[in-house]
Design a protein around this motif. Structure first.
Motif, PDB file in Angstrom:
ATOM      1  N   VAL A  31       0.837  -1.196   0.000  1.00 49.19           N
ATOM      2  CA  VAL A  31       0.000   0.000   0.000  1.00 49.19           C
ATOM      3  C   VAL A  31       0.876   1.251   0.000  1.00 49.19           C
ATOM      4  CG1 VAL A  31      -1.810   1.268   1.222  1.00 49.19           C
ATOM      5  CG2 VAL A  31      -1.785  -1.243   1.274  1.00 49.19           C
ATOM      6  N   VAL A  32       0.559   2.174  -0.884  1.00 51.52           N
ATOM      7  CA  VAL A  32       1.201   3.481  -0.919  1.00 51.52           C
ATOM      8  C   VAL A  32       0.101   4.538  -0.813  1.00 51.52           C
ATOM      9  CG1 VAL A  32       2.618   5.088  -2.232  1.00 51.52           C
ATOM     10  CG2 VAL A  32       3.103   2.638  -2.340  1.00 51.52           C
ATOM     11  N   CYS A  33       0.230   5.423   0.171  1.00 54.14           N
ATOM     12  CA  CYS A  33      -0.761   6.474   0.384  1.00 54.14           C
ATOM     13  C   CYS A  33      -0.207   7.799  -0.135  1.00 54.14           C
ATOM     14  CB  CYS A  33      -1.116   6.584   1.864  1.00 54.14           C
ATOM     15  SG  CYS A  33      -1.852   5.073   2.538  1.00 54.14           S
ATOM     16  N   GLU A  34      -0.991   8.482  -0.949  1.00 54.53           N
ATOM     17  CA  GLU A  34      -0.589   9.751  -1.543  1.00 54.53           C
ATOM     18  C   GLU A  34      -1.626  10.825  -1.248  1.00 54.53           C
ATOM     19  OE1 GLU A  34      -0.128   9.000  -5.708  1.00 54.53           O
ATOM     20  OE2 GLU A  34       1.852   8.083  -5.470  1.00 54.53           O
ATOM     21  N   ASP A  35      -1.221  12.076  -1.462  1.00 49.37           N
ATOM     22  CA  ASP A  35      -2.109  13.220  -1.256  1.00 49.37           C
ATOM     23  C   ASP A  35      -2.773  13.138   0.119  1.00 49.37           C
ATOM     24  OD1 ASP A  35      -3.320  15.604  -1.896  1.00 49.37           O
ATOM     25  OD2 ASP A  35      -4.985  14.701  -2.993  1.00 49.37           O
ATOM     26  N   VAL A  36      -1.962  12.805   1.131  1.00 54.22           N
ATOM     27  CA  VAL A  36      -2.472  12.698   2.501  1.00 54.22           C
ATOM     28  C   VAL A  36      -2.679  14.106   3.048  1.00 54.22           C
ATOM     29  CG1 VAL A  36      -2.054  11.808   4.811  1.00 54.22           C
ATOM     30  CG2 VAL A  36      -1.273  10.507   2.811  1.00 54.22           C
ATOM     31  N   ARG A  37      -3.915  14.442   3.343  1.00 59.51           N
ATOM     32  CA  ARG A  37      -4.247  15.795   3.793  1.00 59.51           C
ATOM     33  C   ARG A  37      -4.677  15.784   5.255  1.00 59.51           C
ATOM     34  NH1 ARG A  37      -7.435  18.528  -1.404  1.00 59.51           N
ATOM     35  NH2 ARG A  37      -5.945  17.806  -3.004  1.00 59.51           N
ATOM     36  N   THR A  38      -4.222  16.788   5.965  1.00 61.04           N
ATOM     37  CA  THR A  38      -4.579  16.946   7.374  1.00 61.04           C
ATOM     38  C   THR A  38      -5.063  18.364   7.611  1.00 61.04           C
ATOM     39  OG1 THR A  38      -2.324  17.553   7.998  1.00 61.04           O
ATOM     40  CG2 THR A  38      -2.895  15.205   8.109  1.00 61.04           C
ATOM     41  N   ARG A  39      -5.807  18.543   8.701  1.00 59.26           N
ATOM     42  CA  ARG A  39      -6.256  19.867   9.126  1.00 59.26           C
ATOM     43  C   ARG A  39      -6.158  19.918  10.642  1.00 59.26           C
ATOM     44  NH1 ARG A  39     -11.102  19.899   7.074  1.00 59.26           N
ATOM     45  NH2 ARG A  39     -10.401  20.706   5.048  1.00 59.26           N
ATOM     46  N   ASN A  40      -5.387  20.851  11.142  1.00 53.89           N
ATOM     47  CA  ASN A  40      -5.163  20.971  12.586  1.00 53.89           C
ATOM     48  C   ASN A  40      -4.650  19.660  13.179  1.00 53.89           C
ATOM     49  OD1 ASN A  40      -6.130  23.659  12.546  1.00 53.89           O
ATOM     50  ND2 ASN A  40      -8.249  22.943  12.759  1.00 53.89           N
ATOM     51  N   GLY A  41      -3.791  18.995  12.419  1.00 52.74           N
ATOM     52  CA  GLY A  41      -3.184  17.762  12.897  1.00 52.74           C
ATOM     53  C   GLY A  41      -4.033  16.527  12.736  1.00 52.74           C
ATOM     54  N   ALA A  42      -5.250  16.665  12.209  1.00 52.67           N
ATOM     55  CA  ALA A  42      -6.151  15.513  12.049  1.00 52.67           C
ATOM     56  C   ALA A  42      -6.212  15.106  10.577  1.00 52.67           C
ATOM     57  CB  ALA A  42      -7.546  15.849  12.559  1.00 52.67           C
ATOM     58  N   PHE A  43      -6.236  13.808  10.348  1.00 49.93           N
ATOM     59  CA  PHE A  43      -6.315  13.282   8.986  1.00 49.93           C
ATOM     60  C   PHE A  43      -7.655  13.641   8.360  1.00 49.93           C
ATOM     61  CE2 PHE A  43      -7.980   9.564   6.542  1.00 49.93           C
ATOM     62  CZ  PHE A  43      -7.242   9.769   5.390  1.00 49.93           C
ATOM     63  N   VAL A  44      -7.604  14.140   7.103  1.00 51.89           N
ATOM     64  CA  VAL A  44      -8.815  14.567   6.400  1.00 51.89           C
ATOM     65  C   VAL A  44      -9.127  13.653   5.220  1.00 51.89           C
ATOM     66  CG1 VAL A  44      -9.865  16.427   5.051  1.00 51.89           C
ATOM     67  CG2 VAL A  44      -8.546  16.965   7.099  1.00 51.89           C
ATOM     68  N   SER A  45      -8.128  13.390   4.371  1.00 47.88           N
ATOM     69  CA  SER A  45      -8.393  12.575   3.185  1.00 47.88           C
ATOM     70  C   SER A  45      -7.079  12.073   2.611  1.00 47.88           C
ATOM     71  CB  SER A  45      -9.156  13.383   2.123  1.00 47.88           C
ATOM     72  OG  SER A  45      -8.357  14.459   1.652  1.00 47.88           O
ATOM     73  N   MET A  46      -7.166  11.076   1.717  1.00 46.54           N
ATOM     74  CA  MET A  46      -5.994  10.573   1.024  1.00 46.54           C
ATOM     75  C   MET A  46      -6.405   9.733  -0.172  1.00 46.54           C
ATOM     76  SD  MET A  46      -4.356   7.284   2.945  1.00 46.54           S
ATOM     77  CE  MET A  46      -4.726   7.265   4.686  1.00 46.54           C
ATOM     78  N   VAL A  47      -5.393   9.370  -0.965  1.00 46.31           N
ATOM     79  CA  VAL A  47      -5.539   8.409  -2.038  1.00 46.31           C
ATOM     80  C   VAL A  47      -4.674   7.204  -1.684  1.00 46.31           C
ATOM     81  CG1 VAL A  47      -5.253   7.935  -4.488  1.00 46.31           C
ATOM     82  CG2 VAL A  47      -5.925  10.223  -3.733  1.00 46.31           C
ATOM     83  N   MET A  48      -5.272   6.018  -1.681  1.00 46.04           N
ATOM     84  CA  MET A  48      -4.566   4.794  -1.306  1.00 46.04           C
ATOM     85  C   MET A  48      -4.425   3.894  -2.536  1.00 46.04           C
ATOM     86  SD  MET A  48      -5.695   1.896   1.517  1.00 46.04           S
ATOM     87  CE  MET A  48      -5.534   3.039   2.887  1.00 46.04           C
ATOM     88  N   HIS A  49      -3.181   3.583  -2.892  1.00 48.10           N
ATOM     89  CA  HIS A  49      -2.884   2.675  -4.000  1.00 48.10           C
ATOM     90  C   HIS A  49      -2.464   1.326  -3.425  1.00 48.10           C
ATOM     91  CE1 HIS A  49      -2.912   6.089  -6.790  1.00 48.10           C
ATOM     92  NE2 HIS A  49      -2.138   6.731  -5.928  1.00 48.10           N
ATOM     93  N   THR A  50      -3.072   0.263  -3.911  1.00 49.24           N
ATOM     94  CA  THR A  50      -2.801  -1.077  -3.396  1.00 49.24           C
ATOM     95  C   THR A  50      -2.425  -2.008  -4.538  1.00 49.24           C
ATOM     96  OG1 THR A  50      -4.420  -0.758  -1.621  1.00 49.24           O
ATOM     97  CG2 THR A  50      -3.753  -3.020  -2.094  1.00 49.24           C
ATOM     98  N   THR A  51      -1.358  -2.776  -4.314  1.00 45.87           N
ATOM     99  CA  THR A  51      -0.970  -3.841  -5.231  1.00 45.87           C
ATOM    100  C   THR A  51      -0.990  -5.148  -4.458  1.00 45.87           C
ATOM    101  OG1 THR A  51       0.448  -2.346  -6.486  1.00 45.87           O
ATOM    102  CG2 THR A  51       0.798  -4.704  -6.810  1.00 45.87           C
ATOM    103  N   ALA A  52      -1.715  -6.140  -4.975  1.00 45.53           N
ATOM    104  CA  ALA A  52      -1.883  -7.414  -4.273  1.00 45.53           C
ATOM    105  C   ALA A  52      -1.062  -8.504  -4.945  1.00 45.53           C
ATOM    106  CB  ALA A  52      -3.349  -7.823  -4.246  1.00 45.53           C
ATOM    107  N   HIS A  53      -0.445  -9.350  -4.111  1.00 46.87           N
ATOM    108  CA  HIS A  53       0.311 -10.506  -4.603  1.00 46.87           C
ATOM    109  C   HIS A  53      -0.219 -11.765  -3.929  1.00 46.87           C
ATOM    110  CE1 HIS A  53       3.091  -7.167  -5.471  1.00 46.87           C
ATOM    111  NE2 HIS A  53       3.510  -7.929  -6.471  1.00 46.87           N
ATOM    112  N   LEU A  54      -0.409 -12.796  -4.717  1.00 48.52           N
ATOM    113  CA  LEU A  54      -0.823 -14.105  -4.232  1.00 48.52           C
ATOM    114  C   LEU A  54       0.251 -15.111  -4.616  1.00 48.52           C
ATOM    115  CD1 LEU A  54      -2.861 -16.116  -3.043  1.00 48.52           C
ATOM    116  CD2 LEU A  54      -4.006 -16.153  -5.260  1.00 48.52           C
ATOM    117  N   ASP A  55       0.845 -15.765  -3.604  1.00 42.50           N
ATOM    118  CA  ASP A  55       1.948 -16.697  -3.846  1.00 42.50           C
ATOM    119  C   ASP A  55       3.065 -16.039  -4.653  1.00 42.50           C
ATOM    120  OD1 ASP A  55       0.741 -18.741  -2.437  1.00 42.50           O
ATOM    121  OD2 ASP A  55      -0.293 -19.529  -4.204  1.00 42.50           O
ATOM    122  N   GLY A  56       3.337 -14.763  -4.347  1.00 40.98           N
ATOM    123  CA  GLY A  56       4.416 -14.053  -4.993  1.00 40.98           C
ATOM    124  C   GLY A  56       4.106 -13.500  -6.358  1.00 40.98           C
TER     125      GLY A  56
END
Length: 317
Positions: free
Chosen positions: A120-145
């Protein structure tokens, strides 16, 4: 005296599911994730174990259901939000858009439960007053390599007070349940790629391009906990089932979706799942309610090459 030999036993070899609260599930049996590791630069590794057979996300043609991958990603959103980004329990995670693509050749059901690794790679992680607001999460899945699929989710975090303002007088699950529509008659399970009638989320229709959404609030998987609107996984399942219903003889596997969530789908008024061809194997599917488009999706379907020993997987009935 009973003596248990523990010399050389490594406790790290034990495995279990993550706490159900971390993935917003009430039933332990529905937790797919088994662990996670947070690295630097918003990178994470999440581990999952998939059963060879699931009562809802059951395998087709000896391959895992792509929606099992989608549910694993769905569980990853709250897991990392709580553990890595400090989101309090009780907050609401709201999807803006979601897409996935899987490789059928990498999704064969093995002879034992499958250990899946999600990078998982998280991008465009946005916060406001130290609190998480939004993000984009990219996921790549592997099964048995082997790389099995990818997914991208854009979602936001809303505190309870803000969520109540957004939902107005529709934020009480108990009140919503009291006014929810009765279930209309279901399509045949085989027409939507299922084998059990209670897993059908589309109502019977005389048309081949539009069906009413069936929201069974007692369904143990789709409605694992009380909600005040149609949950995202129900809507994505409706998109998948509509692809099967529209092309009953041509659709093998929904190998890709690109979905935009525009409005909440309410449970006290009809919602319609509409399909239009895009050319080739593509479909345009929308979910509409009250003359508004609540969800829009572009769907790709594929007929994978058959695998040997088909007797391993139950046939549709």
């Amino acid at each position: 005296m009973l003596h248990t030999h523990t010399s050389g036993f490594d406790m790290s070899q034990l495995s279990t599911a993550v706490p159900r609260e971390l993935v917003h599930k009430r039933a332990h049996a529905e937790v797919l994730l088994t662990g996670w590791t947070t690295h630097t630069d918003n990178r994470h590794t999440v581990r999952a174990q998939w059963p060879r057979f699931h009562s809802f996300y059951w395998p087709r043609d000896q391959r895992f259901d792509p929606m099992l991958f989608v549910e694993s990603v769905r569980q990853t959103l709250p897991l990392l939000s709580h553990t890595a980004y400090g989101v309090p329990f009780g907050n609401h995670l709201i999807w803006d858009d979601f897409s996935y693509r899987v490789e059928p050749s990498a999704m064969a059901v093995p002879a034992s439960p499958a250990d899946v690794v999600l990078d998982v790679v998280c991008e465009d992680v946005r916060t406001r007053n130290g609190a998480f607001v939004s993000m984009v999460m990219h996921t790549t899945a592997h099964l048995d390599g082997e790389r099995m699929g990818t997914a991208t989710a854009r979602f936001a975090n809303r505190a309870p007070a803000l969520y109540r303002r957004l939902r107005g007088n529709r934020n009480d699950p108990a009140a919503v349940r009291a006014t929810a529509l009765p279930l209309p008659p279901a399509l045949r399970p085989a027409a939507v790629g299922h084998c059990l009638p209670y897993n059908v989320v589309l109502a019977d229709s005389t048309r081949t391009d539009r069906w009413q959404l069936r929201a069974d609030l007692d369904h143990p998987v789709l409605f694992d906990h009380p909600v005040d609107h149609a949950p995202g996984m129900l809507l994505l399942e409706a998109v998948r089932q509509a692809a099967h219903a529209h092309r009953p003889t041509a659709t093998g596997m929904v190998t890709g979706m690109s979905v935009t969530f525009d409005r909440w789908v309410e449970l006290d008024q009809p919602a319609w799942v509409c399909v239009a061809p895009l050319g080739g194997d593509g479909l345009r599917i929308t979910i509409e309610q009250g003359e508004e488009v609540c969800l829009g999706a572009e769907v790709t379907t594929t007929r994978p090459t058959p695998l040997p020993t088909p007797e391993r997987i139950p046939a549709l009935t």
